[in-house]
Design a protein around this motif. Structure first.
Motif, PDB file in Angstrom:
ATOM      1  N   ALA A 141       9.768   4.216   7.935  1.00 44.98           N
ATOM      2  CA  ALA A 141       9.343   5.494   7.843  1.00 44.98           C
ATOM      3  C   ALA A 141      10.576   6.329   6.964  1.00 44.98           C
ATOM      4  CB  ALA A 141       9.373   6.230   9.204  1.00 44.98           C
ATOM      5  N   PHE A 142      10.019   7.325   6.392  1.00 43.39           N
ATOM      6  CA  PHE A 142      10.742   8.414   5.745  1.00 43.39           C
ATOM      7  C   PHE A 142      10.233   9.488   5.712  1.00 43.39           C
ATOM      8  CE2 PHE A 142      11.534   4.514   2.709  1.00 43.39           C
ATOM      9  CZ  PHE A 142      12.749   4.730   2.472  1.00 43.39           C
ATOM     10  N   SER A 143      11.264  10.646   5.639  1.00 36.99           N
ATOM     11  CA  SER A 143      10.610  11.963   5.637  1.00 36.99           C
ATOM     12  C   SER A 143      11.220  12.587   4.323  1.00 36.99           C
ATOM     13  CB  SER A 143      11.147  12.576   7.082  1.00 36.99           C
ATOM     14  OG  SER A 143      12.616  12.735   6.862  1.00 36.99           O
ATOM     15  N   THR A 144      10.631  13.879   4.014  1.00 34.73           N
ATOM     16  CA  THR A 144      11.341  14.669   2.991  1.00 34.73           C
ATOM     17  C   THR A 144      11.211  16.226   3.541  1.00 34.73           C
ATOM     18  OG1 THR A 144      11.147  15.246   0.778  1.00 34.73           O
ATOM     19  CG2 THR A 144       9.244  15.164   1.857  1.00 34.73           C
ATOM     20  N   SER A 149      10.156   1.811  -0.193  1.00 33.80           N
ATOM     21  CA  SER A 149      10.823   3.062  -1.112  1.00 33.80           C
ATOM     22  C   SER A 149       9.906   4.243  -0.850  1.00 33.80           C
ATOM     23  CB  SER A 149      10.864   2.547  -2.535  1.00 33.80           C
ATOM     24  OG  SER A 149       9.525   2.608  -3.050  1.00 33.80           O
ATOM     25  N   ALA A 150      10.360   5.424  -1.135  1.00 35.02           N
ATOM     26  CA  ALA A 150       9.535   6.544  -0.990  1.00 35.02           C
ATOM     27  C   ALA A 150       9.767   7.383  -1.996  1.00 35.02           C
ATOM     28  CB  ALA A 150       9.772   7.300   0.444  1.00 35.02           C
ATOM     29  N   ALA A 151       9.070   8.520  -2.386  1.00 32.48           N
ATOM     30  CA  ALA A 151       9.390   9.385  -3.208  1.00 32.48           C
ATOM     31  C   ALA A 151       8.695  10.920  -2.984  1.00 32.48           C
ATOM     32  CB  ALA A 151       8.942   9.112  -4.742  1.00 32.48           C
ATOM     33  N   SER A 152       9.352  11.874  -3.441  1.00 27.16           N
ATOM     34  CA  SER A 152       8.596  13.210  -3.055  1.00 27.16           C
ATOM     35  C   SER A 152       8.448  13.823  -4.418  1.00 27.16           C
ATOM     36  CB  SER A 152       9.292  13.994  -2.219  1.00 27.16           C
ATOM     37  OG  SER A 152      10.498  14.528  -2.753  1.00 27.16           O
ATOM     38  N   SER A 153       7.574  14.850  -4.360  1.00 26.91           N
ATOM     39  CA  SER A 153       7.147  15.841  -5.450  1.00 26.91           C
ATOM     40  C   SER A 153       6.248  16.825  -4.982  1.00 26.91           C
ATOM     41  CB  SER A 153       6.133  14.665  -6.569  1.00 26.91           C
ATOM     42  OG  SER A 153       5.037  14.439  -5.989  1.00 26.91           O
ATOM     43  N   TYR A 154       6.479  18.115  -6.009  1.00 26.76           N
ATOM     44  CA  TYR A 154       5.530  19.169  -5.860  1.00 26.76           C
ATOM     45  C   TYR A 154       4.426  19.001  -6.726  1.00 26.76           C
ATOM     46  CZ  TYR A 154       9.376  21.218  -3.335  1.00 26.76           C
ATOM     47  OH  TYR A 154      10.264  21.714  -2.247  1.00 26.76           O
ATOM     48  N   ARG A 166       0.733  -1.165   0.041  1.00 31.08           N
ATOM     49  CA  ARG A 166      -0.127   0.053   0.077  1.00 31.08           C
ATOM     50  C   ARG A 166       0.983   1.170   0.045  1.00 31.08           C
ATOM     51  NH1 ARG A 166      -1.778   2.149   5.268  1.00 31.08           N
ATOM     52  NH2 ARG A 166      -0.488   1.397   6.948  1.00 31.08           N
ATOM     53  N   ILE A 167       0.242   2.374  -0.312  1.00 27.23           N
ATOM     54  CA  ILE A 167       0.979   3.711  -0.483  1.00 27.23           C
ATOM     55  C   ILE A 167       0.271   4.643   0.565  1.00 27.23           C
ATOM     56  CG2 ILE A 167       1.669   5.462  -2.065  1.00 27.23           C
ATOM     57  CD1 ILE A 167       1.793   3.704  -4.404  1.00 27.23           C
ATOM     58  N   ILE A 168       1.334   5.156   1.404  1.00 27.45           N
ATOM     59  CA  ILE A 168       0.878   6.249   2.245  1.00 27.45           C
ATOM     60  C   ILE A 168       1.269   7.494   1.467  1.00 27.45           C
ATOM     61  CG2 ILE A 168       1.078   7.071   4.680  1.00 27.45           C
ATOM     62  CD1 ILE A 168       1.537   4.218   5.424  1.00 27.45           C
ATOM     63  N   THR A 169       0.375   8.684   1.629  1.00 29.07           N
ATOM     64  CA  THR A 169       0.978   9.829   1.176  1.00 29.07           C
ATOM     65  C   THR A 169       0.605  11.115   2.033  1.00 29.07           C
ATOM     66  OG1 THR A 169       0.729   8.987  -1.105  1.00 29.07           O
ATOM     67  CG2 THR A 169       0.761  11.581  -0.772  1.00 29.07           C
ATOM     68  N   ASP A 170       1.499  11.895   2.337  1.00 30.53           N
ATOM     69  CA  ASP A 170       1.134  13.046   3.260  1.00 30.53           C
ATOM     70  C   ASP A 170       1.882  14.220   2.761  1.00 30.53           C
ATOM     71  OD1 ASP A 170       0.368  14.455   5.346  1.00 30.53           O
ATOM     72  OD2 ASP A 170       1.630  13.409   6.997  1.00 30.53           O
ATOM     73  N   GLN A 200       4.002  26.299  -2.299  1.00 32.16           N
ATOM     74  CA  GLN A 200       3.925  25.038  -3.171  1.00 32.16           C
ATOM     75  C   GLN A 200       3.628  23.963  -2.320  1.00 32.16           C
ATOM     76  OE1 GLN A 200       4.271  24.937  -6.635  1.00 32.16           O
ATOM     77  NE2 GLN A 200       4.320  27.267  -6.399  1.00 32.16           N
ATOM     78  N   THR A 201       3.090  23.059  -2.738  1.00 33.31           N
ATOM     79  CA  THR A 201       2.653  21.897  -1.996  1.00 33.31           C
ATOM     80  C   THR A 201       3.445  20.606  -2.390  1.00 33.31           C
ATOM     81  OG1 THR A 201       0.299  22.193  -2.290  1.00 33.31           O
ATOM     82  CG2 THR A 201       0.795  19.961  -1.462  1.00 33.31           C
ATOM     83  N   LEU A 202       4.247  20.177  -1.006  1.00 36.33           N
ATOM     84  CA  LEU A 202       5.217  19.274  -1.130  1.00 36.33           C
ATOM     85  C   LEU A 202       4.594  17.801  -0.748  1.00 36.33           C
ATOM     86  CD1 LEU A 202       8.173  18.149  -1.766  1.00 36.33           C
ATOM     87  CD2 LEU A 202       8.542  18.833   0.964  1.00 36.33           C
ATOM     88  N   SER A 203       4.604  16.785  -1.461  1.00 35.08           N
ATOM     89  CA  SER A 203       4.100  15.360  -1.131  1.00 35.08           C
ATOM     90  C   SER A 203       5.191  14.473  -0.866  1.00 35.08           C
ATOM     91  CB  SER A 203       3.086  14.872  -2.296  1.00 35.08           C
ATOM     92  OG  SER A 203       2.192  15.874  -2.375  1.00 35.08           O
ATOM     93  N   LEU A 204       4.964  13.493   0.067  1.00 40.59           N
ATOM     94  CA  LEU A 204       5.831  12.413   0.163  1.00 40.59           C
ATOM     95  C   LEU A 204       4.770  10.871   0.152  1.00 40.59           C
ATOM     96  CD1 LEU A 204       8.480  11.189   1.326  1.00 40.59           C
ATOM     97  CD2 LEU A 204       7.407  11.252   3.611  1.00 40.59           C
TER      98      LEU A 204
END
Length: 180
Positions: free
Chosen positions: A154-157, A128-133, A99-103, A167-171
């Motif tokens: 856990a991951f952080s960005t 794994s994890a990825a961040s995007s605007y 599953r994918i968790i997005t914040d 701007q909105t930053l998503s993890l």
């Protein structure tokens, strides 16, 4: 006729004029479009043999080219068996329940920074994890982010915004249940 520099000039100008008018007809022929051709003025003898394709015909004409479907013939004999296949790649043992968790977080403009973290539930590991605007601005060099693993689940960005607007930053973190 006596050959003088003036006569030579007249002959050169006449030759240039002749070449220009001779080439103009060929250029004009290349510039004729379908809009300039009068409807129903092109006949079958004006069209080069074997130059038309089925796609050049109207849908109605294409439909007339198809005949009725014939009767189904008898089934032919089975062909020879094909070569044995190779075994595929083994799956990842013990992984299930992906599953994918997005914040998300708002990063203020003009040098603003912000951080966001996401963690998997108990019994899951972060794969794994990825961040995007959220919006793609004209200059991506104005938005920076870095993803860091903070724990096994856990991951952080962190993000830096050099644009004047927030701007909105998503993890997004991929979580899975791991057996054993």
């Amino acid at each position: 006729m006596k050959f003088t520099p003036r006569t030579a000039l007249v002959v050169i100008v006449a030759a240039i004029a002749l070449m220009a008018t001779a080439g103009a007809g060929a250029t004009a022929a290349l510039m004729i479009t379908g809009k300039q051709i009068k409807d129903n003025s092109v006949t079958s003898q004006d069209i080069k043999n074997k130059s038309l394709k089925v796609k050049d015909l109207s849908r109605k004409a294409q439909a007339k080219l198809k005949g009725r479907t014939g009767a189904t013939g008898d089934r032919g004999p089975a062909g020879p068996a094909g070569p044995a296949g190779t075994s595929g790649l083994p799956g990842l043992p013990g992984l299930s329940g992906f599953r994918i968790i997005t914040d998300t977080v708002q990063v203020p403009g003009l040098g603003g920074t912000a951080s966001v973290a996401a963690a998997c539930a108990a019994g899951e590991k972060a794969i794994s994890a990825a961040s995007s605007y959220g919006a793609a601005p004209a200059s991506l060099a104005s938005l920076l982010s870095q993803v860091t693993r903070t724990a096994e689940s856990a991951f952080s960005t962190s993000g830096l915004n050099l644009l004047p607007t927030p701007q909105t930053l998503s993890l997004s973190v991929v979580c899975a249940k791991v057996a054993g």
